[in-house]
Design an enzyme around this catalytic site. Structure first.
Site, PDB file in Angstrom:
ATOM      1  CB  SER A 122      -0.911  -0.001   1.226  1.00  0.00           C
ATOM      2  OG  SER A 122      -0.141  -0.157   2.404  1.00  0.00           O
TER       3      SER A 122
ATOM      4  CG  ASN B 268      -4.161  -4.570  13.476  1.00  0.00           C
ATOM      5  OD1 ASN B 268      -3.539  -4.479  12.412  1.00  0.00           O
ATOM      6  ND2 ASN B 268      -4.574  -5.723  13.962  1.00  0.00           N
TER       7      ASN B 268
ATOM      8  CB  THR C 270     -40.762  23.840 -10.242  1.00  0.00           C
ATOM      9  OG1 THR C 270     -41.881  24.183 -11.055  1.00  0.00           O
ATOM     10  CG2 THR C 270     -40.736  24.760  -9.024  1.00  0.00           C
ATOM     11  CG  HIS C 271     -41.513  20.261 -12.843  1.00  0.00           C
ATOM     12  ND1 HIS C 271     -41.611  18.951 -12.481  1.00  0.00           N
ATOM     13  CD2 HIS C 271     -42.303  20.954 -11.965  1.00  0.00           C
ATOM     14  CE1 HIS C 271     -42.439  18.827 -11.444  1.00  0.00           C
ATOM     15  NE2 HIS C 271     -42.855  20.038 -11.108  1.00  0.00           N
TER      16      HIS C 271
ATOM     17  CB  SER D 256     -13.224  23.341 -29.414  1.00  0.00           C
ATOM     18  OG  SER D 256     -13.112  22.503 -30.537  1.00  0.00           O
TER      19      SER D 256
ATOM     20  CE  LYS E 268     -17.944  23.872 -28.415  1.00  0.00           C
ATOM     21  NZ  LYS E 268     -19.159  23.666 -27.687  1.00  0.00           N
TER      22      LYS E 268
ATOM     23  CG  ASN F 225     -16.291  23.700 -24.722  1.00  0.00           C
ATOM     24  OD1 ASN F 225     -17.272  24.241 -25.244  1.00  0.00           O
ATOM     25  ND2 ASN F 225     -15.388  23.009 -25.405  1.00  0.00           N
TER      26      ASN F 225
ATOM     27  CD  GLU G 100     -18.823  20.229 -19.759  1.00  0.00           C
ATOM     28  OE1 GLU G 100     -19.726  20.457 -20.570  1.00  0.00           O
ATOM     29  OE2 GLU G 100     -17.629  20.133 -20.088  1.00  0.00           O
TER      30      GLU G 100
ATOM     31  CE1 TYR H 212      -6.206  -3.489   9.520  1.00  0.00           C
ATOM     32  CE2 TYR H 212      -5.389  -5.713   9.152  1.00  0.00           C
ATOM     33  CZ  TYR H 212      -5.483  -4.392   8.758  1.00  0.00           C
ATOM     34  OH  TYR H 212      -4.875  -3.964   7.615  1.00  0.00           O
TER      35      TYR H 212
ATOM     36  CD  GLN I 235      -2.796  -2.503   2.633  1.00  0.00           C
ATOM     37  OE1 GLN I 235      -2.093  -2.714   3.615  1.00  0.00           O
ATOM     38  NE2 GLN I 235      -2.527  -3.011   1.446  1.00  0.00           N
TER      39      GLN I 235
ATOM     40  CE  LYS J 105      -4.210   2.807   5.237  1.00  0.00           C
ATOM     41  NZ  LYS J 105      -5.123   1.640   5.352  1.00  0.00           N
TER      42      LYS J 105
HETATM   43  N1  ARG Z   1      -1.231  -1.310   5.833  1.00  0.00           N
HETATM   44  C1  ARG Z   1      -2.147  -1.860   6.774  1.00  0.00           C
HETATM   45  C2  ARG Z   1      -3.514  -1.179   6.622  1.00  0.00           C
HETATM   46  O1  ARG Z   1      -3.533  -0.119   6.153  1.00  0.00           O
HETATM   47  C3  ARG Z   1      -1.662  -1.665   8.163  1.00  0.00           C
HETATM   48  C4  ARG Z   1      -2.221  -2.628   9.147  1.00  0.00           C
HETATM   49  C5  ARG Z   1      -1.675  -3.979   8.888  1.00  0.00           C
HETATM   50  N2  ARG Z   1      -2.101  -4.884   9.887  1.00  0.00           N
HETATM   51  C6  ARG Z   1      -2.049  -6.212   9.711  1.00  0.00           C
HETATM   52  N3  ARG Z   1      -2.507  -6.931  10.674  1.00  0.00           N
HETATM   53  N4  ARG Z   1      -1.539  -6.739   8.628  1.00  0.00           N
HETATM   54  O2  ARG Z   1      -4.532  -1.718   6.994  1.00  0.00           O
END
Ligand code: ARG
Length: 457
Positions: free
Chosen positions: A22, A109, A154-155, A276, A282, A284, A289, A316, A321, A324
């Site tokens: 990660s 954890n 409205t609408h 464009s 143009k 835009n 958007e 956990y 993971q 994120k």
């Molecule tokens: N990179 C892990 C996460 O974001 C950290 C925790 C890892 N814990 C484990 N028991 N492998 O969740």
């Protein structure tokens, strides 16, 4: 060898190394990880697990690692999985045995939960600032264009005349709720999980409250298992952001329509538009958007975190993971989107003439015409019918209300007198509306005055 390598024979399969790494995204947590580790080390020093020199070496080492990362000379490697292991491994490389004591009483954890909470306290603070800037821009624009009027829809059909400022303030109140929501969400995030260990706490005499104070958290987590398995605060954060994005997307949609050649009530700042590659003329509305498009992905982020969590057994699991990327994506997107919308509102130019023309072209005063008869004792349903027939007649003859004579009006109801023409004048309508929060000049002025205080406190 991996920090957890003791019980393993042979090497991790390279596919798993790649699959489980990660570091490419969780390096965004480095600052919080270092700050959290520093507080943890100082606490370990205080309770005698580390001696003074060890504590000092760890704290200094962590500070240097921070500088290495910020200078771009820190070496990241897939085999170390995540940011926590990278920092710990580098610390041990730098200071030796003392570094091996840092992880006492701690697990990744509780560490990762801490880092995420710190990240959010920091970044949601920025989101709140972005919201405040947008709120200020909306009030300022509303005040500047106080006398401009437009059709309210409205609408997507012309419905009733409103001050343009009232329209802007409608969005203001949406974003104000978003800000209040963010403040509540931040309170839920403000919980310090360290000391929960992997799931069960520790037999070491850890001083959790010292760490809490040192890191500026409001409360301690109450249950070690909940602390490491809970990501409700991530759901809350993404939800709060998704609502902001949804509001930004609706405003974008309006402004795209209002800036179209067909409507042309507003023109957008050049800096937020693109041209464009083929058509030289143009301009835009790409920025708006993209806000609309990226909103879909942020809503996807909310779906992601929900489906990551819904099947997870206590406590956990590595699935966590995957929280994120959706979170970071949502946080980064909303910050840019808020900045762009702030610039857009500040820089937008409005065409009052076209807005007024759209108002005077329409049958929107039909409501006030019916209310005119109602005030003379005609039941509203009947008055509605009279004016409805009148509108149909005008449409058949290609006329508007202004083209009618009092004689023609009396043909529909004998109760019509000359004063009806004043009652259906847009400026009069905007003065006559009486209810709290109505689209009237007086009410919008009250809103603006109250909200200027909110924005500046
Ligand atoms: N990179 C892990 C996460 O974001 C950290 C925790 C890892 N814990 C484990 N028991 N492998 O969740």
């Amino acid at each position: 060898m991996k920090p957890w390598g003791g019980r393993f024979k042979g090497k991790t399969d390279p596919v798993l190394e790649r699959f489980s790494a990660s570091i490419d995204f969780d390096r965004a947590l480095y600052r919080y990880d270092i700050e959290g580790s520093t507080a943890h080390a100082e606490m370990l020093g205080k309770i005698g697990v580390l001696n003074r020199k060890e504590t000092k070496d760890i704290v200094t080492g962590l500070g240097e690692i921070r500088k290495e990362i910020e200078a771009g000379i820190f070496i990241f490697s897939g085999s170390l999985e995540d940011i926590h292991m990278h920092i710990e491994a580098r610390l041990i490389e730098k200071i030796g045995d003392a570094g091996k004591k840092l992880h006492t009483g701690r697990s990744r954890n509780d560490q990762v939960s801490l880092d995420m909470r710190m990240y959010l306290k920091d970044h949601l603070g920025n989101v709140e600032k972005g919201l405040m800037a947008l709120l200020k821009n909306l009030v300022q624009k509303a005040e500047k264009e106080k006398t401009a009027i437009m059709p309210g829809y409205t609408h997507m059909q012309r419905a009733q005349v409103v001050p343009f400022s009232h329209y802007l303030m409608a969005y203001y109140y949406m974003f104000k709720r978003d800000r209040e929501r963010m403040k509540n969400i931040l309170q839920g995030i403000d919980v310090m999980p360290l000391g929960s260990g992997a799931l069960a706490g520790s037999t070491m005499p850890l001083d959790r409250d010292l760490v809490r104070k040192r890191l500026g958290f409001a409360r301690l987590s109450e249950n070690s298992m909940d602390a490491v398995s809970d990501r409700d605060f991530v759901v809350d954060a993404i939800y709060g952001i998704a609502v902001i994005m949804m509001h930004l997307s609706r405003l974008s949609e309006d402004l795209i329509i209002f800036s179209s050649n067909e409507v042309a009530f507003v023109s957008l700042p050049d800096a937020l538009c693109t041209g464009s590659s083929l058509m030289p003329h143009k301009k835009n509305p790409d920025a708006l958007e993209l806000i609309r498009g990226k909103t879909s992905r942020v809503i996807g982020d909310l779906f992601s975190i929900f489906s990551i969590l819904k099947g997870l057994p206590m406590t956990y699991n590595r699935d966590l993971q995957e929280d994120k990327e959706p979170l970071f994506h949502a946080v980064e997107t909303v910050q840019d989107a808020l900045t762009i919308m702030g610039l857009c509102i500040a820089g937008i130019k409005i065409d009052r003439k076209r807005m007024e023309h759209a108002v005077s072209e329409s049958f929107m005063p039909a409501v006030e015409m019916a209310e005119y008869l109602t005030l003379k004792g005609v039941p509203f349903r009947e008055a509605h019918g009279v004016v409805g027939r009148l509108v149909r007649d005008c449409e058949d003859k290609g006329k508007t209300f202004k083209d009618l004579t009092i004689g023609e009006l009396k043909g529909f109801s004998p109760l019509f007198e000359k004063d009806v023409f004043a009652c259906i004048d847009p400026q009069t309508i905007l003065k006559n509306r009486k209810t709290e929060g109505a689209a009237s000049f007086k009410e919008v002025e009250r809103q603006i005055n109250a909200e200027k205080i909110y924005c500046n406190r």
